[in-house]
Design a protein around this motif. Structure first.
Motif, PDB file in Angstrom:
ATOM      1  N   LEU A 177      -2.208  -2.727 -10.052  1.00  0.00           N
ATOM      2  CA  LEU A 177      -3.227  -3.083  -9.056  1.00  0.00           C
ATOM      3  C   LEU A 177      -2.569  -3.583  -7.764  1.00  0.00           C
ATOM      4  O   LEU A 177      -3.051  -3.300  -6.668  1.00  0.00           O
ATOM      5  CB  LEU A 177      -4.168  -4.153  -9.631  1.00  0.00           C
ATOM      6  CG  LEU A 177      -5.097  -3.668 -10.755  1.00  0.00           C
ATOM      7  CD1 LEU A 177      -5.870  -4.831 -11.365  1.00  0.00           C
ATOM      8  CD2 LEU A 177      -6.086  -2.624 -10.224  1.00  0.00           C
ATOM      9  N   VAL A 178      -1.452  -4.316  -7.915  1.00  0.00           N
ATOM     10  CA  VAL A 178      -0.736  -4.803  -6.726  1.00  0.00           C
ATOM     11  C   VAL A 178      -0.178  -3.605  -5.953  1.00  0.00           C
ATOM     12  O   VAL A 178      -0.267  -3.553  -4.718  1.00  0.00           O
ATOM     13  CB  VAL A 178       0.405  -5.785  -7.126  1.00  0.00           C
ATOM     14  CG1 VAL A 178       1.273  -6.122  -5.924  1.00  0.00           C
ATOM     15  CG2 VAL A 178      -0.170  -7.057  -7.717  1.00  0.00           C
ATOM     16  N   ALA A 179       0.371  -2.629  -6.685  1.00  0.00           N
ATOM     17  CA  ALA A 179       0.896  -1.418  -6.021  1.00  0.00           C
ATOM     18  C   ALA A 179      -0.224  -0.719  -5.258  1.00  0.00           C
ATOM     19  O   ALA A 179      -0.045  -0.293  -4.109  1.00  0.00           O
ATOM     20  CB  ALA A 179       1.500  -0.473  -7.061  1.00  0.00           C
ATOM     21  N   LEU A 180      -1.401  -0.633  -5.884  1.00  0.00           N
ATOM     22  CA  LEU A 180      -2.545   0.004  -5.218  1.00  0.00           C
ATOM     23  C   LEU A 180      -2.939  -0.795  -3.968  1.00  0.00           C
ATOM     24  O   LEU A 180      -3.199  -0.214  -2.906  1.00  0.00           O
ATOM     25  CB  LEU A 180      -3.729   0.087  -6.192  1.00  0.00           C
ATOM     26  CG  LEU A 180      -5.001   0.712  -5.623  1.00  0.00           C
ATOM     27  CD1 LEU A 180      -4.797   2.183  -5.303  1.00  0.00           C
ATOM     28  CD2 LEU A 180      -6.162   0.570  -6.611  1.00  0.00           C
ATOM     29  N   ALA A 181      -2.939  -2.136  -4.099  1.00  0.00           N
ATOM     30  CA  ALA A 181      -3.305  -2.981  -2.949  1.00  0.00           C
ATOM     31  C   ALA A 181      -2.325  -2.775  -1.795  1.00  0.00           C
ATOM     32  O   ALA A 181      -2.731  -2.658  -0.631  1.00  0.00           O
ATOM     33  CB  ALA A 181      -3.333  -4.449  -3.375  1.00  0.00           C
ATOM     34  N   MET A 182      -1.031  -2.708  -2.124  1.00  0.00           N
ATOM     35  CA  MET A 182      -0.018  -2.508  -1.063  1.00  0.00           C
ATOM     36  C   MET A 182      -0.195  -1.126  -0.416  1.00  0.00           C
ATOM     37  O   MET A 182       0.010  -0.961   0.782  1.00  0.00           O
ATOM     38  CB  MET A 182       1.408  -2.634  -1.621  1.00  0.00           C
ATOM     39  CG  MET A 182       1.791  -4.001  -2.141  1.00  0.00           C
ATOM     40  SD  MET A 182       1.659  -5.348  -0.964  1.00  0.00           S
ATOM     41  CE  MET A 182       2.971  -5.064   0.152  1.00  0.00           C
ATOM     42  N   LEU A 183      -0.580  -0.155  -1.229  1.00  0.00           N
ATOM     43  CA  LEU A 183      -0.812   1.196  -0.696  1.00  0.00           C
ATOM     44  C   LEU A 183      -2.028   1.199   0.240  1.00  0.00           C
ATOM     45  O   LEU A 183      -2.013   1.836   1.300  1.00  0.00           O
ATOM     46  CB  LEU A 183      -1.024   2.172  -1.858  1.00  0.00           C
ATOM     47  CG  LEU A 183      -1.176   3.630  -1.471  1.00  0.00           C
ATOM     48  CD1 LEU A 183       0.098   4.165  -0.856  1.00  0.00           C
ATOM     49  CD2 LEU A 183      -1.542   4.468  -2.679  1.00  0.00           C
ATOM     50  N   VAL A 184      -3.075   0.460  -0.161  1.00  0.00           N
ATOM     51  CA  VAL A 184      -4.268   0.367   0.682  1.00  0.00           C
ATOM     52  C   VAL A 184      -3.903  -0.303   2.018  1.00  0.00           C
ATOM     53  O   VAL A 184      -4.324   0.144   3.088  1.00  0.00           O
ATOM     54  CB  VAL A 184      -5.397  -0.415  -0.051  1.00  0.00           C
ATOM     55  CG1 VAL A 184      -6.535  -0.757   0.898  1.00  0.00           C
ATOM     56  CG2 VAL A 184      -5.926   0.412  -1.221  1.00  0.00           C
ATOM     57  N   VAL A 185      -3.070  -1.347   1.954  1.00  0.00           N
ATOM     58  CA  VAL A 185      -2.620  -2.024   3.186  1.00  0.00           C
ATOM     59  C   VAL A 185      -1.858  -1.016   4.056  1.00  0.00           C
ATOM     60  O   VAL A 185      -2.079  -0.923   5.267  1.00  0.00           O
ATOM     61  CB  VAL A 185      -1.718  -3.247   2.840  1.00  0.00           C
ATOM     62  CG1 VAL A 185      -1.046  -3.795   4.090  1.00  0.00           C
ATOM     63  CG2 VAL A 185      -2.545  -4.335   2.175  1.00  0.00           C
ATOM     64  N   HIS A 186      -0.969  -0.256   3.420  1.00  0.00           N
ATOM     65  CA  HIS A 186      -0.151   0.761   4.120  1.00  0.00           C
ATOM     66  C   HIS A 186      -1.054   1.718   4.912  1.00  0.00           C
ATOM     67  O   HIS A 186      -0.859   1.939   6.111  1.00  0.00           O
ATOM     68  CB  HIS A 186       0.680   1.497   3.079  1.00  0.00           C
ATOM     69  CG  HIS A 186       1.422   2.703   3.579  1.00  0.00           C
ATOM     70  ND1 HIS A 186       2.306   2.659   4.629  1.00  0.00           N
ATOM     71  CD2 HIS A 186       1.420   3.992   3.143  1.00  0.00           C
ATOM     72  CE1 HIS A 186       2.801   3.863   4.829  1.00  0.00           C
ATOM     73  NE2 HIS A 186       2.287   4.696   3.954  1.00  0.00           N
ATOM     74  N   VAL A 187      -2.055   2.255   4.232  1.00  0.00           N
ATOM     75  CA  VAL A 187      -2.920   3.264   4.862  1.00  0.00           C
ATOM     76  C   VAL A 187      -3.863   2.605   5.876  1.00  0.00           C
ATOM     77  O   VAL A 187      -4.001   3.081   7.012  1.00  0.00           O
ATOM     78  CB  VAL A 187      -3.727   4.037   3.787  1.00  0.00           C
ATOM     79  CG1 VAL A 187      -4.663   5.033   4.432  1.00  0.00           C
ATOM     80  CG2 VAL A 187      -2.782   4.752   2.827  1.00  0.00           C
ATOM     81  N   ALA A 188      -4.486   1.490   5.466  1.00  0.00           N
ATOM     82  CA  ALA A 188      -5.518   0.876   6.322  1.00  0.00           C
ATOM     83  C   ALA A 188      -4.921   0.346   7.627  1.00  0.00           C
ATOM     84  O   ALA A 188      -5.473   0.608   8.701  1.00  0.00           O
ATOM     85  CB  ALA A 188      -6.209  -0.249   5.558  1.00  0.00           C
TER      86      ALA A 188
END
Lengths: 127, 236
Positions: free
Chosen positions: B76-87
């Protein structure tokens, strides 16, 4: 050995999927409109002309299907070049800008869509 | 627990330092550098998930649920960091949306595909959903592993192909080596960890969640510090 037909089918499906992706990518890349480019000739006076206008140096008969010799349109209208137009132009601009920046010289943008492609900044000034 | 925390911290900091700080590229701007550093940390976490797979390890001596929760929460943390990356990137440079199509350059297509697969993989892997979709845990594990391998390979294509921060050959080799190491992690893990004498601590799953929250905060802090360093006139 009942898994073999399934594996073969999976491999075929993957191949077909990859082929479809490749075809879709190529079609979309070719149809993609040219983004506005904020390029000013007067800022690039120190760059050797043949770096960009390579067709004069390599004596190529560089002209697009419509006979266009402007850099972006020639690349865009030549299918083999159009597929890599983003990569090629980004490399051309970024490599030079980056080299200057790493030498602590004034430089153009290295990764900035706003500075390079925004409509406000550029009224398509590429020659 | 201290050793595990230290290991995870090193696993984050060493690749980050080796790729972003050694032979560092010039900073672009605060948001852009922050976004890319966040994406890189998401990539490192994908690698880490191949080491902390949810199977119990010899250390720390916690119950099995700890390791399952650790794997889930790090995912979930990896997904959150990915969302930050894209957003952050889309907000800072809205024209990046142009790169989200299938017609974008291949490294971007790879990144987009990895994101889509991850967005599907995370909800489908939640216990309540996976129990409905897969008859046995073994089947689920096979699909989960296969999809994760695809994500890891696409991530490598994306990071190496985009190649601004990872542009040098040595950095490419380093990332490929880390990917190979992650993919072969299964071979280094014993089927049953040697526990020696003594039992495991029970009801420690909450610690795994705390540790994952710590990883998320540390990741964001690391990305923030990097973006600040990249924006000052240091030779970075």
């Amino acid at each position: 050995m009942s898994w073999r037909p399934g594996l073969l089918l999976l491999a075929l499906l993957l191949f077909a999927f990859g082929f479809a992706i490749r075809a879709g990518h190529d079609q979309l890349a070719l149809k993609h409109p040219v983004l506005p480019i904020n390029f000013e000739h007067s800022n690039h006076g120190s760059v050797n002309r043949v770096v960009c206008h390579h067709d004069f140096a390599d004596k190529s008969s560089a002209a697009s299907a419509t006979g266009n010799r402007t850099c972006v349109l020639c690349h865009k209208e030549t299918p083999a070049l159009a597929l890599n137009i983003e990569r090629d132009f980004h490399r051309l601009c970024v490599s030079c800008h980056l080299e200057r920046l790493q030498g602590f010289h004034e430089s153009g943008p290295i990764r900035s869509y706003k500075a390079c492609h925004s409509l406000a900044a550029a009224v398509n000034r590429v020659d | 627990m201290f050793v595990l925390t230290l290991r995870i911290a090193l696993c984050l900091i060493v690749p980050f330092g080796a790729i972003f700080l050694l032979g560092a590229m010039p900073g672009v701007n605060l948001a852009w550098d922050f976004s890319n550093a966040s994406g890189f940390i998401a990539g490192v976490l994908f690698l880490l998930l191949f080491a902390y797979t949810g199977r119990p390890l010899a250390q720390p001596r916690h119950d099995g649920k700890f390791f399952m929760v650790l794997h889930r929460d790090l995912g979930l943390v990896a997904l959150a960091m990915l969302v930050v990356h894209v957003a952050v990137m889309l907000v800072d440079e809205p024209l990046v949306a142009d790169q989200l199509s299938l017609g974008a350059p291949w490294p971007m297509v790879a990144g987009n595909a990895a994101t889509l697969i991850l967005l599907l993989l995370v909800p489908l892997s939640l216990a309540s959903v996976r129990r409905r979709l897969w008859s046995t845990h073994r089947h689920f594990r096979r699909w989960h592993y296969a999809a994760s391998v695809v994500i890891l390979l696409l991530t490598a294509v994306h990071m190496i192909g985009i190649g601004y921060y990872t542009g040098a050959i040595s950095k490419t080799v380093f990332w490929v080596a880390l990917t190979v190491l992650a993919l072969s992690a299964r071979m280094f893990q014993p089927a049953r960890p040697n526990l020696g004498a003594g039992g495991r601590r029970r009801k420690t799953a909450r610690l795994a969640s705390y540790l994952s929250i710590g990883v998320l905060c540390s990741g964001l802090l690391l990305a923030g510090i990097y973006s600040l360093l990249g924006s000052v006139d240091l030779p970075l």
